[in-house]
Write a protein that holds these residues in place. Structure first.
Motif, PDB file in Angstrom:
ATOM      1  N   MET A   1       0.784  -1.140   0.054  1.00  0.00           N
ATOM      2  CA  MET A   1      -0.073   0.095   0.040  1.00  0.00           C
ATOM      3  C   MET A   1       0.759   1.112  -0.025  1.00  0.00           C
ATOM      4  O   MET A   1       0.596   2.307  -0.688  1.00  0.00           O
ATOM      5  N   HIS A   2       1.961   1.337   0.864  1.00  0.00           N
ATOM      6  CA  HIS A   2       2.867   2.422   0.776  1.00  0.00           C
ATOM      7  C   HIS A   2       3.202   2.721  -0.757  1.00  0.00           C
ATOM      8  O   HIS A   2       3.304   4.032  -1.078  1.00  0.00           O
ATOM      9  N   GLU A   3       3.879   1.512  -1.340  1.00  0.00           N
ATOM     10  CA  GLU A   3       4.418   1.650  -2.860  1.00  0.00           C
ATOM     11  C   GLU A   3       3.222   2.275  -3.681  1.00  0.00           C
ATOM     12  O   GLU A   3       3.516   3.080  -4.545  1.00  0.00           O
ATOM     13  N   LEU A   4       1.963   1.954  -3.370  1.00  0.00           N
ATOM     14  CA  LEU A   4       0.992   2.086  -4.403  1.00  0.00           C
ATOM     15  C   LEU A   4       0.864   3.605  -4.189  1.00  0.00           C
ATOM     16  O   LEU A   4       0.438   4.302  -5.180  1.00  0.00           O
ATOM     17  N   CYS A   5       0.899   4.094  -2.956  1.00  0.00           N
ATOM     18  CA  CYS A   5       0.527   5.444  -2.490  1.00  0.00           C
ATOM     19  C   CYS A   5       1.661   6.324  -3.508  1.00  0.00           C
ATOM     20  O   CYS A   5       1.520   7.343  -3.878  1.00  0.00           O
ATOM     21  N   ILE A   6       2.726   5.997  -3.244  1.00  0.00           N
ATOM     22  CA  ILE A   6       4.070   6.624  -4.140  1.00  0.00           C
ATOM     23  C   ILE A   6       3.608   6.522  -5.584  1.00  0.00           C
ATOM     24  O   ILE A   6       3.780   7.571  -6.164  1.00  0.00           O
ATOM     25  N   GLY A   7       3.250   5.514  -6.071  1.00  0.00           N
ATOM     26  CA  GLY A   7       2.817   5.413  -7.561  1.00  0.00           C
ATOM     27  C   GLY A   7       1.554   6.430  -7.875  1.00  0.00           C
ATOM     28  O   GLY A   7       1.758   6.834  -8.769  1.00  0.00           O
ATOM     29  N   VAL A   8       0.810   6.332  -7.137  1.00  0.00           N
ATOM     30  CA  VAL A   8      -0.252   7.201  -7.370  1.00  0.00           C
ATOM     31  C   VAL A   8      -0.003   8.673  -7.392  1.00  0.00           C
ATOM     32  O   VAL A   8      -0.468   9.344  -8.184  1.00  0.00           O
ATOM     33  N   GLN A   9       0.778   8.973  -6.714  1.00  0.00           N
ATOM     34  CA  GLN A   9       1.423  10.455  -6.552  1.00  0.00           C
ATOM     35  C   GLN A   9       2.420  10.747  -7.620  1.00  0.00           C
ATOM     36  O   GLN A   9       2.442  12.040  -7.912  1.00  0.00           O
ATOM     37  N   ASN A  10       3.017   9.728  -8.205  1.00  0.00           N
ATOM     38  CA  ASN A  10       4.311  10.114  -8.968  1.00  0.00           C
ATOM     39  C   ASN A  10       4.011   9.401 -10.403  1.00  0.00           C
ATOM     40  O   ASN A  10       3.578   9.869 -11.561  1.00  0.00           O
ATOM     41  N   ASP A  11       4.319   8.067 -10.319  1.00  0.00           N
ATOM     42  CA  ASP A  11       4.297   7.204 -11.794  1.00  0.00           C
ATOM     43  C   ASP A  11       3.880   5.813 -11.425  1.00  0.00           C
ATOM     44  O   ASP A  11       4.764   5.049 -11.056  1.00  0.00           O
ATOM     45  N   LEU A  12       2.594   5.626 -11.575  1.00  0.00           N
ATOM     46  CA  LEU A  12       1.736   4.186 -11.036  1.00  0.00           C
ATOM     47  C   LEU A  12       2.664   3.255 -11.887  1.00  0.00           C
ATOM     48  O   LEU A  12       3.198   1.891 -11.222  1.00  0.00           O
ATOM     49  N   THR A  13       2.716   3.363 -13.312  1.00  0.00           N
ATOM     50  CA  THR A  13       3.366   2.161 -13.984  1.00  0.00           C
ATOM     51  C   THR A  13       4.543   1.747 -13.617  1.00  0.00           C
ATOM     52  O   THR A  13       5.063   0.815 -13.526  1.00  0.00           O
ATOM     53  N   GLY A  14       5.470   2.965 -13.462  1.00  0.00           N
ATOM     54  CA  GLY A  14       6.788   2.529 -12.819  1.00  0.00           C
ATOM     55  C   GLY A  14       6.901   1.893 -11.814  1.00  0.00           C
ATOM     56  O   GLY A  14       7.699   0.996 -11.442  1.00  0.00           O
ATOM     57  N   THR A  15       6.256   2.381 -10.837  1.00  0.00           N
ATOM     58  CA  THR A  15       6.117   1.799  -9.252  1.00  0.00           C
ATOM     59  C   THR A  15       5.669   0.367  -9.465  1.00  0.00           C
ATOM     60  O   THR A  15       6.090  -0.260  -8.870  1.00  0.00           O
ATOM     61  N   LEU A  16       4.553   0.078 -10.193  1.00  0.00           N
ATOM     62  CA  LEU A  16       4.048  -1.285 -10.174  1.00  0.00           C
ATOM     63  C   LEU A  16       5.193  -2.323 -10.842  1.00  0.00           C
ATOM     64  O   LEU A  16       5.253  -3.395 -10.501  1.00  0.00           O
ATOM     65  N   GLN A  17       6.026  -1.792 -11.919  1.00  0.00           N
ATOM     66  CA  GLN A  17       6.991  -2.582 -12.444  1.00  0.00           C
ATOM     67  C   GLN A  17       8.045  -2.850 -11.426  1.00  0.00           C
ATOM     68  O   GLN A  17       8.606  -3.760 -11.316  1.00  0.00           O
ATOM     69  N   LYS A  18       8.250  -1.821 -10.560  1.00  0.00           N
ATOM     70  CA  LYS A  18       9.358  -2.092  -9.530  1.00  0.00           C
ATOM     71  C   LYS A  18       8.758  -3.009  -8.359  1.00  0.00           C
ATOM     72  O   LYS A  18       9.476  -4.059  -8.067  1.00  0.00           O
ATOM     73  N   MET A  19       7.596  -2.799  -8.097  1.00  0.00           N
ATOM     74  CA  MET A  19       7.166  -3.837  -7.131  1.00  0.00           C
ATOM     75  C   MET A  19       7.102  -5.173  -7.890  1.00  0.00           C
ATOM     76  O   MET A  19       7.228  -6.116  -7.059  1.00  0.00           O
ATOM     77  N   HIS A  20       6.788  -5.243  -8.947  1.00  0.00           N
ATOM     78  CA  HIS A  20       6.964  -6.777  -9.712  1.00  0.00           C
ATOM     79  C   HIS A  20       8.192  -7.252  -9.470  1.00  0.00           C
ATOM     80  O   HIS A  20       8.518  -8.490  -9.282  1.00  0.00           O
ATOM     81  N   SER A  21       9.395  -6.507  -9.638  1.00  0.00           N
ATOM     82  CA  SER A  21      10.635  -6.862  -9.592  1.00  0.00           C
ATOM     83  C   SER A  21      10.875  -7.386  -8.050  1.00  0.00           C
ATOM     84  O   SER A  21      11.535  -8.394  -7.985  1.00  0.00           O
ATOM     85  N   ASN A  22      10.480  -6.778  -7.209  1.00  0.00           N
ATOM     86  CA  ASN A  22      10.821  -7.110  -5.795  1.00  0.00           C
ATOM     87  C   ASN A  22       9.793  -8.120  -5.232  1.00  0.00           C
ATOM     88  O   ASN A  22      10.079  -8.995  -4.235  1.00  0.00           O
ATOM     89  N   LEU A  23       8.717  -8.331  -5.770  1.00  0.00           N
ATOM     90  CA  LEU A  23       7.647  -9.318  -5.420  1.00  0.00           C
ATOM     91  C   LEU A  23       7.020 -10.010  -6.517  1.00  0.00           C
ATOM     92  O   LEU A  23       5.722 -10.012  -6.739  1.00  0.00           O
ATOM     93  N   PRO A  24       7.836 -10.771  -7.281  1.00  0.00           N
ATOM     94  CA  PRO A  24       7.178 -11.198  -8.701  1.00  0.00           C
ATOM     95  C   PRO A  24       6.069 -12.306  -8.377  1.00  0.00           C
ATOM     96  O   PRO A  24       5.440 -12.724  -9.303  1.00  0.00           O
ATOM     97  N   LYS A  25       6.148 -12.890  -7.107  1.00  0.00           N
ATOM     98  CA  LYS A  25       4.987 -13.902  -6.858  1.00  0.00           C
ATOM     99  C   LYS A  25       3.583 -13.151  -6.474  1.00  0.00           C
ATOM    100  O   LYS A  25       2.511 -13.972  -6.307  1.00  0.00           O
ATOM    101  N   ASN A  26       3.685 -11.872  -6.193  1.00  0.00           N
ATOM    102  CA  ASN A  26       2.470 -11.240  -5.440  1.00  0.00           C
ATOM    103  C   ASN A  26       1.999  -9.957  -6.610  1.00  0.00           C
ATOM    104  O   ASN A  26       0.747  -9.718  -6.487  1.00  0.00           O
ATOM    105  N   ILE A  27       2.984  -9.555  -7.585  1.00  0.00           N
ATOM    106  CA  ILE A  27       2.348  -8.428  -8.182  1.00  0.00           C
ATOM    107  C   ILE A  27       2.674  -8.953  -9.654  1.00  0.00           C
ATOM    108  O   ILE A  27       3.829  -9.048 -10.019  1.00  0.00           O
ATOM    109  N   PHE A  28       1.574  -8.600 -10.573  1.00  0.00           N
ATOM    110  CA  PHE A  28       1.764  -8.767 -11.990  1.00  0.00           C
ATOM    111  C   PHE A  28       1.283  -7.380 -12.660  1.00  0.00           C
ATOM    112  O   PHE A  28       0.418  -7.112 -12.392  1.00  0.00           O
TER     113      PHE A  28
END
Length: 151
Positions: free
Chosen positions: A121-148
């Motif tokens: 949720m913290h990461e999603l908040c950062i993404g909503v404020q800045n760059d959601l697509t980039g944040t989601l891609q970073k999240m996928h790299s860190n949590l590849p089994k949880n974020i697609f």
């Protein structure tokens, strides 16, 4: 300052409480709107003066499930550009593929660990404020089994 709006659509009140707790401390920047059904989500979307900045949508709900709601949101011109993240307890490829096909920005497997949910949720908040697509891609790299991600 205008707060960003995150709409959480989930029929499980316990899950909703976990999400709200995970968002603690962000009240000045984010407003969390919660509804427990697809019908209630459509009603709220039609009543809001400004659209949400992000919709977190539970896949498995009674009556109108998340898949049907996602389809409606993406077909409705007024709502089509609102980013939607599907959430489910399953990581089955069928659900992930369906989320992508219907136009979701991402698919998140709901974590069972509260600290992991708080991080997401913290990461999603950062993404909503800045760059959601980039944040989601970073999240996928860190949590590849949880974020697609699909963008």
């Amino acid at each position: 300052m205008n707060r960003k709006i995150i709409l959480l659509v989930d029929d499980d009140c316990d899950d909703a409480e976990f999400f709200k707790w995970a968002m603690a401390g962000t009240e000045e920047t984010f407003a969390i709107e919660f509804v427990d059904s697809g019908d209630a989500a459509l009603q709220l979307l039609s009543e809001l003066k400004s659209l949400p900045d992000l919709i977190l949508l539970d896949a498995g709900m009674p009556k109108m499930d998340g898949w049907e709601l996602l389809k409606i949101i993406k077909q409705e011109q007024r709502f089509a550009k609102v980013p939607v993240i599907m959430m489910a307890t399953s990581s089955r490829m069928k659900g992930i593929d369906e989320a992508q096909f219907l136009g979701a920005h991402a698919y998140i497997v709901k974590p069972s660990d509260f600290n992991e949910l708080k991080l997401i949720m913290h990461e999603l908040c950062i993404g909503v404020q800045n760059d959601l697509t980039g944040t989601l891609q970073k999240m996928h790299s860190n949590l590849p089994k949880n974020i697609f991600t699909f963008s």
